[in-house]
Every structure is written in C-alpha cells, then in structure tokens.
Design an enzyme around this catalytic site. Sequence first.
Site, mmCIF file in Angstrom:
data_model
loop_
_atom_site.group_PDB
_atom_site.id
_atom_site.type_symbol
_atom_site.label_atom_id
_atom_site.label_comp_id
_atom_site.label_asym_id
_atom_site.label_seq_id
_atom_site.Cartn_x
_atom_site.Cartn_y
_atom_site.Cartn_z
ATOM 1 N N THR A 55 0.703 2.727 3.024
ATOM 2 C CA THR A 55 0.824 4.151 2.707
ATOM 3 C C THR A 55 0.105 4.455 1.393
ATOM 4 O O THR A 55 -0.297 5.596 1.160
ATOM 5 C CB THR A 55 2.307 4.567 2.597
ATOM 6 O OG1 THR A 55 3.012 3.575 1.849
ATOM 7 C CG2 THR A 55 2.932 4.715 3.964
ATOM 8 N N LYS B 102 0.098 -2.549 -5.081
ATOM 9 C CA LYS B 102 0.989 -2.770 -3.933
ATOM 10 C C LYS B 102 1.778 -4.032 -4.237
ATOM 11 O O LYS B 102 1.455 -4.758 -5.188
ATOM 12 C CB LYS B 102 0.171 -2.942 -2.651
ATOM 13 C CG LYS B 102 -0.961 -3.978 -2.783
ATOM 14 C CD LYS B 102 -1.802 -4.083 -1.516
ATOM 15 C CE LYS B 102 -2.832 -3.005 -1.350
ATOM 16 N NZ LYS B 102 -2.679 -2.219 -0.141
ATOM 17 N N ARG B 103 2.827 -4.317 -3.445
ATOM 18 C CA ARG B 103 3.534 -5.585 -3.628
ATOM 19 C C ARG B 103 2.546 -6.743 -3.532
ATOM 20 O O ARG B 103 1.541 -6.655 -2.802
ATOM 21 C CB ARG B 103 4.638 -5.731 -2.578
ATOM 22 C CG ARG B 103 5.827 -4.810 -2.805
ATOM 23 C CD ARG B 103 6.504 -5.076 -4.139
ATOM 24 N NE ARG B 103 7.236 -6.325 -4.100
ATOM 25 C CZ ARG B 103 8.550 -6.433 -3.997
ATOM 26 N NH1 ARG B 103 9.315 -5.362 -3.957
ATOM 27 N NH2 ARG B 103 9.133 -7.614 -3.956
ATOM 28 N N HIS C 159 8.657 -2.139 11.032
ATOM 29 C CA HIS C 159 7.701 -2.050 9.918
ATOM 30 C C HIS C 159 6.971 -3.351 9.643
ATOM 31 O O HIS C 159 6.385 -3.504 8.578
ATOM 32 C CB HIS C 159 8.417 -1.645 8.624
ATOM 33 C CG HIS C 159 9.018 -0.281 8.654
ATOM 34 N ND1 HIS C 159 8.356 0.836 8.204
ATOM 35 C CD2 HIS C 159 10.216 0.148 9.093
ATOM 36 C CE1 HIS C 159 9.135 1.895 8.346
ATOM 37 N NE2 HIS C 159 10.279 1.508 8.884
ATOM 38 N N LYS D 279 -2.316 7.732 -0.095
ATOM 39 C CA LYS D 279 -2.179 8.404 -1.390
ATOM 40 C C LYS D 279 -3.509 8.398 -2.138
ATOM 41 O O LYS D 279 -3.911 9.416 -2.722
ATOM 42 C CB LYS D 279 -1.089 7.720 -2.233
ATOM 43 C CG LYS D 279 0.305 7.825 -1.612
ATOM 44 C CD LYS D 279 1.305 6.844 -2.228
ATOM 45 C CE LYS D 279 2.522 6.687 -1.320
ATOM 46 N NZ LYS D 279 3.357 5.518 -1.674
ATOM 47 N N LYS E 211 -1.686 -9.591 1.905
ATOM 48 C CA LYS E 211 -2.398 -8.432 1.337
ATOM 49 C C LYS E 211 -3.668 -8.868 0.597
ATOM 50 O O LYS E 211 -4.550 -8.071 0.349
ATOM 51 C CB LYS E 211 -1.476 -7.655 0.398
ATOM 52 C CG LYS E 211 -0.279 -7.008 1.129
ATOM 53 C CD LYS E 211 0.628 -6.281 0.135
ATOM 54 C CE LYS E 211 1.922 -5.776 0.746
ATOM 55 N NZ LYS E 211 1.763 -4.499 1.488
HETATM 56 C C1 26Q Z 1 15.053 -8.295 4.485
HETATM 57 C C2 26Q Z 1 16.083 -9.228 4.452
HETATM 58 C C3 26Q Z 1 16.685 -9.585 3.265
HETATM 59 C C4 26Q Z 1 16.267 -8.993 2.087
HETATM 60 C C5 26Q Z 1 15.251 -8.057 2.107
HETATM 61 C C6 26Q Z 1 14.638 -7.717 3.300
HETATM 62 C C7 26Q Z 1 13.537 -6.733 3.308
HETATM 63 C C8 26Q Z 1 13.538 -5.633 2.474
HETATM 64 C C9 26Q Z 1 12.483 -4.743 2.474
HETATM 65 C C10 26Q Z 1 12.458 -6.889 4.169
HETATM 66 C C11 26Q Z 1 11.411 -5.984 4.171
HETATM 67 C C12 26Q Z 1 11.420 -4.898 3.315
HETATM 68 C C13 26Q Z 1 10.333 -3.918 3.252
HETATM 69 C C14 26Q Z 1 9.313 -3.885 4.081
HETATM 70 C C15 26Q Z 1 8.212 -2.920 3.912
HETATM 71 O O1 26Q Z 1 8.135 -2.210 2.920
HETATM 72 N N1 26Q Z 1 7.300 -2.832 4.886
HETATM 73 C C16 26Q Z 1 6.187 -1.896 4.786
HETATM 74 O O2 26Q Z 1 6.574 -0.665 5.373
HETATM 75 C C17 26Q Z 1 5.612 0.341 5.154
HETATM 76 C C18 26Q Z 1 6.153 1.642 5.706
HETATM 77 O O3 26Q Z 1 6.127 1.624 7.098
HETATM 78 C C19 26Q Z 1 4.285 -0.039 5.779
HETATM 79 O O4 26Q Z 1 3.323 0.925 5.423
HETATM 80 C C20 26Q Z 1 3.823 -1.418 5.307
HETATM 81 O O5 26Q Z 1 2.677 -1.822 6.036
HETATM 82 C C21 26Q Z 1 4.946 -2.431 5.490
HETATM 83 O O6 26Q Z 1 4.571 -3.682 4.930
#
Ligand code: 26Q
Length: 862
Positions: A673, A565-566, A374, A677, A571
């Site tokens: 995503t 979004k975050r 991702h 929406k 971004k």
């Molecule tokens: C990793 C290590 C330690 C703590 C937290 C994390 C962590 C947690 C969540 C790293 C990444 C995430 C989330 C990533 C994320 O949401 N990525 C998004 O995924 C979507 C679904 O595929 C995509 O549409 C987005 O482009 C992408 O940024």
Amino acid sequence: MPHPFHSATALAEHTDDTRTAMSSATIRRAFLDHVFYTQGKLPGHASENDLYQALAHTVRDRLVQRWISTAETYQAQPSRTVAYLSAEFLMGPHLGNNLVNLGIFDEVRAAMATLELDLDEILAQEEEPGLGNGGLGRLAACFMDSLSTLEIPAIGYGIRYEYGIFQQHIIDGMQVETTDTWLRRGNPWEIQRADCAVQVRLGGRTEHFTDDNGRYRVRWIPAKTVVGVPFDSPILGYRVNTVNTLRLWRAEATEAFDFGTFNRGDYLGAVSKKITSENLTKVLYPNDETQQGKELRLEQQYFFVACSLQDMLRLLEAHGIPVNRFHEKFAVQLNDTHPAIGIAELMRLLMDEHDLHWNEAWDITRRTFAYTNHTLLPEALEQWPIELFGRILPRHLEIIYEINSRFLDEVRVWFYGDDSRLARLSLINEHGERCVRMASLACVGSHTINGVAELHSQLIREDLLRDFHAMWPAKFTSITNGVTPRRWLALSNPRLTRLVTEAIGDGWIKDLDRLRALEPYADDPGFLAQWQAVRRENKRDLARLIHDCTGVVVDPASMVDAMVKRIHEYKRQHLAALHIIALYHHIKSDPHADVQPRTFLFAGKAAPGYHHAKLMIRFITSVAEVLHRDPQVRDRLKIVFLPNFNVTYGQKIYPAADLSEQISLAGKEASGTGNMKFAMNGAITIGTMDGANIELRDAIGADNFFSFGLNAADVQGLLSAGYHPADFYHGSPELRAVVDLIQHGFFSKGDTALFAPLFHGLLEHDPYLLMADFASYFQCQQQVSAAFADTVRWQRMSILSCSRSGRFSSDRAIREYCERVWHVERVPVSLLHRSSGHVQSTRVADQPLHAQANAASDSNRR
Ligand code: 26Q
C-alpha cells in the site's frame, strides 16, 4: 410530559455557538476554556502538551455532536452494519486528520495565530497510536476513514494495546527496541464505556448433558473470566456528519474473581491474578514468525472477538431483532485470520447460549462472515497447536472438530476417493504436531474470501487455497487495496493539495478519479514548474527532518530514492543495497563517472526475533558508514536509515520522494500500500510485477513506471527448472564485484563472518532470487537516472503518476466491499437542529459547513 433531564440533555443544549461553532473566534475561546478547565492551567503555565490536549478537546467537542447525531440516526433507522474485526488498527495521529475532515484547518490555524501559537508545533505533540505492525493495520485505518466518508454504518472492533508496536532506535547501526508508552500523557480521542463492559471466559473444561427438553447440550466451565472494557474513538468522515466508532477492548480483572482469593486472606495472590488478567491486552505482538504459537496471542485474539460478538448481540437485542437474524444486521469482516476464531465463537453463542440447532447456527454464521487474506507466504498462515488450543478454548475446539467432521463428509462426496485432498482440506494439520489451520476455518465459515490485489487473488485461487477454490469457486473474489487520500494527500501534502485544487477544484478529495483532470497540465510548462517547486519544498522539509533525526546532511537537489516498509527478506531491502554498492564500485573504478546524485532513504522496523531482518538493517547502515567516510563518494551517494518508521514519518516521506522502491520478489507481496501512497504524491515507481504494482503500472502507463525482474510465472518456472544463482554471479561483472566486496568483509571492517548469514550461500541458495533479478534491476536503475536528469520528463511523469492514481483510493475499495461482499448501503446523517420553533433536519451537503455547525440543534428525542 417530557422528562426535564432528558429534554435538557437534548442535542440543542450542547450545540450552542459558544461550545461547537467553527469560526476562528469561537475556536479560540473554546481552546482557552480547555486550557483552563480541562488542563487546569493558566495560559502562561501551559506546557506544549497542555496546548495539544486543549486543542484536541476543542476538536473533539465538534466531533461528539456529530457522533451523537450518527448514533441517533442509526438507532432510528436500523440498517445493515459493517463490523470490521481486526487485531490491528494503525490509526496514526488523529488531530490533523480531524481538522481536514471537519474542514477547519485554516480556522484553527488562524485561532492559534492570534495567540502567537504555531499549529504545526501543537500537532507535532500528538503521540501516535501505533496499534499495528504495518500494512494490514494501516489498511484497517484507511478503511475506517472511507467507511465514514461514504456514510456506511460501521464499527471497527479491535484491541486497546497498552503498548503499541515497539519503538525502534538505531544504535551502532543496529536496531534496539523499547516499549511504546503511547498512553503516557492520556488519550483525548477515547471515551471509556464502562457500561458496555462484557465478560470473557478462558480455559477450563466442558460438560455434556441432556436438558429438560431432552436435547443434547454443552456447558463450558471456564478456569478464569476476564472483563472486556470498550474504549471508543470517533471516526469522522470527510465533510459529512457521519462519525462511526472504533471500539477497542481492554482486559481487566473481574471483581468477583478476585473476591474468592481475597476472602481466603490471600490479598497479594488476588492482586497478582488481577495483573495476569490485565496482561492480556498489554502488548501488540510483532509479526514475527518465531512468535507463532504464543498462548497470550491466542487469548488476545479470542478476547477481542468474544467481546465484539457479545457487543453485536447486545445491539441486536436493543433493536429488538431476534438472534436468528444476526446476519441481516451485521456483516462481519475478518481482517486476516487473527479474528477467525469468531466463527467458532458465534456458533457457540448461537447454540449454547441462544438454543439454536447446529444447522441454523451454521447457516447464520456463514452468512455473517467474510475473510480477507493478506499473505502468500505459506509459512505465515496461522496454525495453533491442538494442545494449546484445547487448553484455552476447550469448547471451541469441540466445535471446530464438529465443523471439520461435517465439512470432510462433504469433501468425501465431492472428491470421491481423493484422500490427499481430504488431508489438505482438513481444518486440522496432521503433519507433525497437530494444529488448527485458521485460514481453513476462515474459508469454511465465510461466504466470501478475497485477496488484496489481482495477482494475489489469482495465486490464492491457483496455489495457496486451491483446494477450497476447487470446491467453492464462487466464494472467491479480489478487491485491490486502497489508501485514503485524506490522510495521504490532503493532510500530508498541503502544498500539492493547494496546487492541485487551484487547478481542478477540490472534488478529487472525495472522488479521487477526478485527479485525471490534471493530465492536460502535464504539458503546461508553467504548471510543471509549480509542481517541481512544491516537490522541492517538500524535499527541503524532509532534509531538515533527516538532519534532526540522524545528523546526516542531505542535498534536497539529489534524487530521494525511498524504500520504507517493514524489513523482510522477501521485500529485498538487501537488493537495493546491492545496487548502491554497484554504484559505489562504479565511482571507485572511474571517479569521473557520471553518476546521478541520490539520497537513499531506508526506514522500517524488523521483527525483534527475526535475525536476518535485523542483519539487513546492520548491513545498510554499514554500507552507509563506508560510503560516508569516502570523500570521493559522500557528496554523490548518501544513505539514510531513518529510525522508528511510523505513520507520522510516512506523512513526511511520501510527499518528498522522487523514486519509490517496490522491489519484492514477484509472487510474495500480497498487495503493498506504500506503493499507492508514493504514486499519489507524485513519486515514480521502480518495481517488480508483484502485488498491486502490476495494477499501478497498468493505471499509470508503462512509460511512466520502471518495471524490472522476473514475474511470478518466471519465478515459479525458474525454481522448478532448478535455480543456479552462481550462473548470474559469473554472468555479470557488476554483480561479481558487489558480491566479492561483501564477502571479503569490505563493509564489516574485514569481518567476513558478520554478513555471512545474509549472503553466505547466496551463490547456492538465494531463496529470494537476488542474483536472478540483479542485472535487470541495475539496468532499470540506469534508466531511472537518465529520466531524472531530464527534469521536464521527470516532472511530467510525476504529474501523470498522481493524476492516474485515482483507482487506489480506499473509497473505491470500500465501495467494492459494500457492493460485492457486505451488501450494505449508505445512511446519511443529519445534524438535527431547531429552526423557528420546530425541529428540522438538514443534510450536511445542503448547507455550507459553517452554517450547519452554527445552527442550534435538537436531538428530536422524546
Ligand atoms: C501473526 C501471528 C502472531 C503474531 C503476529 C502475527 C501477524 C501480525 C501482523 C502476522 C501478520 C501481520 C501483518 C501482515 C501484513 O501487514 N500484511 C500486509 O497486508 C497489507 C494489506 O493488505 C498488504 O498490502 C501487504 O502486501 C501484506 O504484506
């Protein structure tokens, strides 16, 4: 003779009319029963929360019947099952969604109305389970909905965090975090399954020995053991009987473990160890780069994966299937690398606990797992320091070394004499502190690796994982993300749903490509007017929400320009802010300038340790303050930062937005995503050629999509040729004015230092190429304004955006996973019922929902 208890508990006795029929009258009766018996209240004394809990239980009763039918069907008809492993499931509120999928929204509304209760107020009581950061967690939730709707046997495995993603408050323009105590009032959507608890070991050391058969074996002597207790939630598909399970694990202390300490008289010591064990699933980690390498996070990942694999082995045994056929029963999907430790854990289970030899275990493992990536940011790839890894998972580190050693032997032959490739492919990063590369482990241990949009998958092949692609090109594939039209259209946008359904029927809810039938209506003036009226009403609702949450009054006639979004530098929320400042400068330079009134809506959380992201929020709110103080501007440009963006707010924002901002630097956003929406709900997109924006534009048509900026190849070209942001500053008078205002402290009460970390060096570094993309963005926004001023044109584009968004249903994505990755097939579920003395089963599709819900049923169990 049937056992009297067993036959008494057959489904029939639980599916009589009084408990689970779906008529308004029965729902009313059941609801009143729950107020009395479940909440223990007389109606006159029931709180808003009592009403919510009672209604949730009323709906839950109707799910349980289907849930048990689903379990019985899967038991009787063993078939390949998807196990979706994800550290995050961002489900959002359950009640409304279950009403949509059951098809009883109107009946429930009517039942509540007879009691003079407002269903919307009751729905608003639900505390949403925010067990995810953003896109990745929400994708898992959309996939669960589609898996059930498509009648695919599936289990979602994850973590039951006691505290979900932090709550965001904006105080003096700055983000302040508090804990999310979502379980405070209880969770009616979960059932604790104490009988399915498992033990998980952590820490300690290994012992190597030779067993009685002369075989080399390894024994793991852990430092501690924790118990994993599953909490199950029912996931109902849309108008089907399939109810799959979301199984989330909570960590508890083992009794045996405490006992030793207890006997030594150290009662408080025992209690404190108990608390330590239970800390494991306390809190969801924000996706914060500075959080990498945190011990508890690795323990969380291993904990839920170990629980889940043990659970799968238990199910396998229950079906009488030998362990060497594990991969035939389960297709295990890794949602990013967070559960990738599962590869080493399955190897350990098969070898150390089930006596398989390495080669056979490895073959089973690789046929079991598939990995979804991702991210394209190399710095976001998970790595664990060897020291930490070996301390928590000593046996797994040995297994990873062995996987690596065998893998690198292969590499040496494949790429004879290419030592640099050996270093790049190694599962161990030897630069600086030695680390385990989780993405590499996932690649080696999976049969399929996918990106989440075409561009993303291409960049994975060519860049991020190019060495793995060179070895195994056939492992790589692309599956573009999707979102569920049930939550993101049918539930969140009831007005549009009604209008669309009156025009083309309701088939689109299960087959989103059918929205295409709306296309001819784009040229029907009457329909256009109705479309606009619906959107205007949605905007009024949003304006009310904004006022309630922030006190800001917005004009529903203005363009709602939304970026939700975050908060992240890639971004580029700050690029959107630069555009607003340019408009401000334009009005100040010429107060009579014709500037399209806009409401700029921002929402999103910044990771608590991500300083620049937090500063971006402060920057946006500071610009808002300046603009709102200026009487020349404040009625034309409004900026709202809506705090605490979550699924619930998303459901209000997507249906009301006119413009969807998707402006990440090309080559950085894996998919996105939110873009889908917005488009589904009829917002027009302004976006870069990044992630799924490219496919969205192809689907919707370039005429109905505002694209701007450098594409991913341009970005790479510019950076390798040497990027000089100052050239763009000097080349654009608008940009110069904007940057000068910021640098002179105009938005920071003269404090030139405050935003310096964000913009200082923008003329030298500018890692996200704001300067390079600004002019194109500004010009594109002028076209947006012109298009919006032409109401007929805009509404037409809006209808086309919706009608051509069918491809972005998560149903399409899940079908692709089923065919190309999981090789699983649908298993329709019948509600078993008794009819004129003998047992019959009726497929849901064969009967109207009411008829089959009212039918008495029998589980067919002996
Ligand atoms: C990793 C290590 C330690 C703590 C937290 C994390 C962590 C947690 C969540 C790293 C990444 C995430 C989330 C990533 C994320 O949401 N990525 C998004 O995924 C979507 C679904 O595929 C995509 O549409 C987005 O482009 C992408 O940024």
